[in-house]
Structures are given as structure tokens and as C-alpha cells.
Design a protein around this motif. Sequence first.
Motif, mmCIF file in Angstrom:
data_model
loop_
_atom_site.group_PDB
_atom_site.id
_atom_site.type_symbol
_atom_site.label_atom_id
_atom_site.label_comp_id
_atom_site.label_asym_id
_atom_site.label_seq_id
_atom_site.Cartn_x
_atom_site.Cartn_y
_atom_site.Cartn_z
ATOM 1 N N ILE A 118 0.843 -1.207 0.000
ATOM 2 C CA ILE A 118 0.000 0.000 0.000
ATOM 3 C C ILE A 118 0.875 1.252 0.000
ATOM 4 O O ILE A 118 0.617 2.207 -0.759
ATOM 5 C CB ILE A 118 -0.943 -0.009 1.224
ATOM 6 N N ILE A 119 1.904 1.269 0.839
ATOM 7 C CA ILE A 119 2.797 2.425 0.906
ATOM 8 C C ILE A 119 3.531 2.631 -0.413
ATOM 9 O O ILE A 119 3.688 3.764 -0.895
ATOM 10 C CB ILE A 119 3.798 2.260 2.070
ATOM 11 N N PHE A 179 12.014 -0.842 0.528
ATOM 12 C CA PHE A 179 11.307 0.141 -0.297
ATOM 13 C C PHE A 179 10.532 1.126 0.562
ATOM 14 O O PHE A 179 10.479 2.322 0.262
ATOM 15 C CB PHE A 179 10.380 -0.570 -1.289
ATOM 16 N N MET A 180 9.918 0.632 1.646
ATOM 17 C CA MET A 180 9.207 1.550 2.542
ATOM 18 C C MET A 180 10.157 2.580 3.138
ATOM 19 O O MET A 180 9.851 3.774 3.191
ATOM 20 C CB MET A 180 8.529 0.762 3.672
ATOM 21 N N ILE A 181 11.303 2.123 3.617
ATOM 22 C CA ILE A 181 12.265 3.014 4.268
ATOM 23 C C ILE A 181 12.811 4.050 3.289
ATOM 24 O O ILE A 181 12.857 5.255 3.579
ATOM 25 C CB ILE A 181 13.415 2.199 4.888
ATOM 26 N N PHE A 216 13.568 2.820 12.004
ATOM 27 C CA PHE A 216 13.464 3.276 10.614
ATOM 28 C C PHE A 216 12.141 2.788 10.004
ATOM 29 O O PHE A 216 11.421 3.543 9.352
ATOM 30 C CB PHE A 216 14.618 2.728 9.766
ATOM 31 N N THR A 217 11.869 1.501 10.208
ATOM 32 C CA THR A 217 10.666 0.904 9.617
ATOM 33 C C THR A 217 9.404 1.467 10.256
ATOM 34 O O THR A 217 8.413 1.754 9.562
ATOM 35 C CB THR A 217 10.699 -0.625 9.782
ATOM 36 N N GLN A 218 9.427 1.633 11.584
ATOM 37 C CA GLN A 218 8.268 2.209 12.264
ATOM 38 C C GLN A 218 7.982 3.621 11.769
ATOM 39 O O GLN A 218 6.834 3.982 11.497
ATOM 40 C CB GLN A 218 8.499 2.218 13.777
ATOM 41 N N LEU A 219 9.013 4.433 11.645
ATOM 42 C CA LEU A 219 8.847 5.815 11.202
ATOM 43 C C LEU A 219 8.422 5.888 9.737
ATOM 44 O O LEU A 219 7.687 6.798 9.342
ATOM 45 C CB LEU A 219 10.144 6.596 11.422
#
Length: 516
Positions: free
Chosen positions: A233-234, A318-320, A352-355
Motif C-alpha cells: 500500500i505504501i 522500499f518503505m524506508i 526506521f521501519t516504524q517511522l
Amino acid sequence: MQSLVDFLNGIIWSPVLIYLCLGAGLFYSITTRFVQIRHFREMWRLLLSGKSSAQGISSFQALAVSLSGRVGTGNIAGVAAAIGFGGPGAVFWMWVVAFLGAATAYSESALAQIYKEEDEDGQFRGGPAYYIEKAMGQKWYAWIFAIATIFACGVLLPGVQSNSIGNAVETAFGSGGMIETTIGTFSLAKIVTGAFVSVILAFIIFGGVKRIANFTQIVVPFMALAYIVIAFIIILLNINMVPTVFGMIIGDAFTPMAGVGAAIGWGVKRGVYSNEAGQGTGPHAAAAADVQHPAQQGLVQSFSIYIDTLLVCSATAFMIIITGAYNVHGGAEGAFLVQNLAADVGANGPMFTQLAIESAMPGIGKPFIAFALFFFAFTTILAYYYIAETNIAYIRRTMKVPGMMFALKVVLLVAVFYGTVKTANLAWAMGDVGVGLMAWLNIVGILIIFFLAKPALKALKDYEAQQKAGVTEFTFDPVKLGIKNADYWEKRLNGGKSKPAADVDDSQAEPVKPTA
């Protein structure tokens, strides 16, 4: 303690081990004619077939158990560390080690199946200690691996997983105040989290391997799918940035901001930590599967590398990178080559992933990662316990010391609680010592075994010949293939049961001749 562990890591994770991991993957890719590509469809077929039995678990359950070890903190916090210390280019080297490592995973898992045994309780046991002894004839080397693995999986590695759970909970819900104890001052959130994880873990590990398999086959696919959906989704919300991200990953892999050595080193280190190819952990679960032919489980375990790194790790990366939720540390203390976040945001953790998720989905990222990490890390701890238990079972074939299994459970529970409350840098550094030590011993072992007898390659060619002949029920005849000491398969072919592990004569330094 931190200085000592860092010193050991400097020796264990020298460039030699980095290139040994890559070289072994390339070697097995070439010798198996890139089995990870040629048999991709067969991997899917095998994954969905097969059943458990009284002695063993199904191929899917074995995949779930091994994936529970592979899909864990390394996919969330490990990817963050690779980017934080090696730049985006480190992700490319994680992909490389995964692709090549899939061939290594086939070889070590096929070996585990070939040389597996039934223990005194009638359950399948196997892994590097078993195939090193039976294929190399070097019991002393097998014992070194078994002891190192018990120490790594029972003491060092569980703390890495539980530490990430504690950090994620603290980030998501706050510290809840600080409490002074005899071993230091820790947040209430971490103490409560450590106690909760330890209690749930005790309930499952005292229930045996079947309970572990039943738990992981439900939890691991569900959590991996939920995590990938969020990541997808992100990525869709920022689809225009995908070409740029690919460009950063590929470009920085060869002319990276942190230097080629840092990108390769961190990419391979965290890649091996995450997918475990060559590390010697996956073969333990592979040996527990009840299959018609050893090559089948080798192929299933090879597929697990794709799921772990090319799917889950890539989703994290990719999210980060898309959200810019990362820093890249320079060579000097406190120096940054890229600083998008506050200086106190640690790379050795899940922040990093949480943010990254939080920036795209406000109010969701921090609690979701805490929830996902709990299940990912928890199931990885279960896999570590099973691996340590299997190596104690190996030692008990010769030295029956009462209470060894119980002692393992207690030590692991203590390590989990301790790891939850300690600092991330120390926990990860101790984990790296365990991973590196096992990787050294296992990769050297499987390469020696290849040049001695090529059992995994012989098994693959035999399986391919039966495929070509169109058989529906596969068989494995180790004597016909010139493979010695595959006692279980010899007895199975002859309609009998394998010799109980307690009756095996393992006092010889040289391989024992196959029994009739």
C-alpha cells in the motif's frame, strides 16, 4: 562487554567470510545448474503437497518452521541496519546473497534430509552436526558445530529478537517510567514485555516440536502477508518514486555513499542473518520433514530464501527509502553521510521501519510494527529453540547427561528476558557473533562434503531422472547412488525402520559402512 563482542565480530566477520558466503552461493548455483531457477515451478508444487506423520512434519510445516527463523527481526530491523550503515546499495547485495544463497539452501537442506535420523522418541532429527559426522566422518568437527549452535541459538541470538520486540513496544507505547534493578535501570515497558514474552514462550517450548510447527504454520504466513500488504500500500501511494528507489539501490551498490566495502559487508551480513542461507539453521527444520525424496525438501527450503529476502526484506527496504526514513552513518562516531532523521534514531533497531510506516499512515506505523515484530521475532525465537534442542539431541546420542533439555529451556528464557531489556547495539553484536560462527563452520563443512562425495548433487540428479521418467511416487536409494551412512533411507527402502539414534555407533572417526 561491547568492546569484546566488537573485537570478536571484527575477526569472525572479516572480508573472508563475506566472500565465502557469496562464493559458496555462486559455486552451488553453477554446480546445480542454477537449481533455484530451473525448479521454481516444482518448488511451488512441493510446497502445497505432502503430509505430516508420527515421525515428521509436512513440507509446508517445515517451511513454516524454517521461515519462522528466517522471517524475523532481520527483515525489519536488519534491513534498517544494512541501509543505516551501508547505504541503499546494501539492499542490492542482500538480493545477490539471497539469489545465490538459494542454491546453498538447497544443498544444506538436502544434506540434512539424506543424513537424518529418528531419535529415541521416534521424531526425525538432523542438521549440520549429523551430516558433518556422517558425510565427513569428522565427529570432532560435528561436536564443535553442535556446541557452537547451542550457544548461538540458545544464548546469543534469542536476545536479538526479544530486544527488537522491547524496543518496538517502547517506541509505540512509551517507556512507562524507569525501574532500578540489580542488573541495571530499565524501562517498565521493556520489563513487562520481557516477562510476557518469556511466559508465552515457556508454554510453547515445553510442548515440543509439534506444538512449535502447529503454531508457526498459522502465524508466519498470516503475519508475512499482513506485513507485505501494508508495504505494498505504501509503495502504491508513492509509485512514482519506485524507479528512483531502484536507481539508488543499484547505483549505490557499486559507487555507494558509504564505500563499496560497507555496502557489500552490511548487505551480506544482514542478508545472511535474515535468510540464513549457509548459516546452518535451516537444515534442522528441513530434516524434520517427512518427504519421499531428500531433494524435495531441499527445493522447498530454497524457495524460502525468495520469500524472506526478495519479498519481505525488499518490502521493508522500499518503505524506508521511499519515505526517506533513514540515516546513513559515516566512518567517524556521530558523523552522517545522509541524515533525514534525528541523530539519536538508532539504525540497529526497528525505528526506521516504524517511522516509515508512520509517515505514510499516521497512527498505524509504530503499533503495527510492534505487533508484527512480536510475532516475527517470537516465532524466530521458537525456531532457535528447536535448533538448539536438535543439537542437544545430537550430543545426547553419545553423552546422556540428565536435564540437558530442561536446562536449555531455562537458559533460553533467561536470555530472552535479558535481551529484551538490554541495549540494541550489544544484542545485535552478540547475535552477529553467533551467526558468523555458525556460518564459518557450516559453509566450510558443506564444501568439504561436496568434494568428498557430492551427496546433495547426486540426490538432485536422481530426482530429476525420476521426474523425467514420469514417476508419481519418488524413491531414494542411497546405496545405488554411492551415498554412505544414509541409514534412515536404506531402512525405509527395505521396508524397515531406521536404527534408533541411541544405538548408532558414533565412536569412530571415519564414516561407518552402511548397514544392510
